[in-house]
Structures are given as structure tokens and as C-alpha cells.
Write a protein that holds these residues in place. Sequence first.
Motif, PDB file in Angstrom:
ATOM      1  N   GLU A 179       0.883  -1.297  -0.053  1.00  0.00           N
ATOM      2  CA  GLU A 179       0.215  -0.205   0.148  1.00  0.00           C
ATOM      3  C   GLU A 179       0.807   1.061   0.443  1.00  0.00           C
ATOM      4  O   GLU A 179       0.483   1.827  -0.556  1.00  0.00           O
ATOM      5  CB  GLU A 179      -0.901  -0.162   1.131  1.00  0.00           C
ATOM      6  N   SER A 180       1.248   1.373   0.870  1.00  0.00           N
ATOM      7  CA  SER A 180       2.501   2.710   0.877  1.00  0.00           C
ATOM      8  C   SER A 180       3.953   2.595  -0.435  1.00  0.00           C
ATOM      9  O   SER A 180       5.185   3.729  -0.078  1.00  0.00           O
ATOM     10  CB  SER A 180       3.342   2.586   2.221  1.00  0.00           C
TER      11      SER A 180
ATOM     12  N   ALA B 255       2.720   8.053  -0.193  1.00  0.00           N
ATOM     13  CA  ALA B 255       2.810   7.719   1.526  1.00  0.00           C
ATOM     14  C   ALA B 255       3.080   8.995   1.861  1.00  0.00           C
ATOM     15  O   ALA B 255       4.208   8.860   0.748  1.00  0.00           O
ATOM     16  CB  ALA B 255       3.511   6.908   1.506  1.00  0.00           C
TER      17      ALA B 255
ATOM     18  N   VAL C 158       3.173   6.242   7.049  1.00  0.00           N
ATOM     19  CA  VAL C 158       4.320   5.209   6.246  1.00  0.00           C
ATOM     20  C   VAL C 158       3.531   4.290   7.668  1.00  0.00           C
ATOM     21  O   VAL C 158       3.605   4.330   8.690  1.00  0.00           O
ATOM     22  CB  VAL C 158       5.595   5.908   7.118  1.00  0.00           C
TER      23      VAL C 158
ATOM     24  N   GLN D 191      -3.764   1.420   3.649  1.00  0.00           N
ATOM     25  CA  GLN D 191      -4.709   2.674   2.637  1.00  0.00           C
ATOM     26  C   GLN D 191      -5.472   2.432   2.706  1.00  0.00           C
ATOM     27  O   GLN D 191      -6.339   0.759   2.025  1.00  0.00           O
ATOM     28  CB  GLN D 191      -4.017   2.422   1.309  1.00  0.00           C
TER      29      GLN D 191
ATOM     30  N   TRP E 163      -5.564   7.293   8.990  1.00  0.00           N
ATOM     31  CA  TRP E 163      -4.066   7.490   8.269  1.00  0.00           C
ATOM     32  C   TRP E 163      -3.054   7.675  10.201  1.00  0.00           C
ATOM     33  O   TRP E 163      -2.375   7.353  10.705  1.00  0.00           O
ATOM     34  CB  TRP E 163      -3.353   8.496   8.419  1.00  0.00           C
TER      35      TRP E 163
END
Length: 121
Positions: free
Chosen positions: A21-22, A31, A36, A40, A68
Amino acid sequence: YEPKTIGETIDEILDAIISVESSGRNNAYNASEDAVGCLQIRQTMVNDVNRILKRQGSNLTYSYEDRWCREKSIEMFNIFINYYNLNTAEAIARGWNGGPRGIDRKSTLNYWEKVQDYLDS
């Protein structure tokens, strides 16, 4: 990649999904520093988790901004995989990427391959 029981691998799967995802290899988002180590999470996923919680009689809800926060994003991940009884690394990765009906969709196979590559590394 040799499948293990989910109890042994859930943290590995989570780390692999967070990595995918990142990373720059996945265009879902870029990201930022505070993102991080978080998942997501799409708005539809947050909505799905909130519907699950409501069905279970919980007053807990998540906002889109909660994605987040590492702790809250992982809580949502666990609620989702437990509710849909996702019990293999592939089911978890494909379900997380494409929603509960995404497990068998062709469109989630590439995502699973990225997660599997990370698990194999």
C-alpha cells in the motif's frame, strides 16, 4: 510462499499489505511521512467496517481520517478480516484490495501477487 496458519502469519500478511500500500509500485496513494506504516483504506472500506460494527451492536465508528493512524487502520483491518472470515493470506490480501467480493475477482490477482512477492522476500 508456503501457507501457514493465520495465527502465525497475520502480522506478516499485514506488514506485506502495508508495504504494498505504501510503496511507489502501487498507485493507490503516495505515502506521506505520517502515512508510512498505515493502511491505505478506501472510503468504501471505512464504510463497510462501520456497517459491520453497527450490525454487531457496537457504538464504535471510524472516520476516513482514521486510516492515517496505524493503530486504527490495523483495528479496521482486523474487524474486516474477522467478519468475513478471511483465513488465508491470499483471501486476506484479495479481500482487502477488492472488498468481500474481490476475493475471486480477476482484478485482485495482481495485488495478491505483489503481497506474495513481499512475503516470499
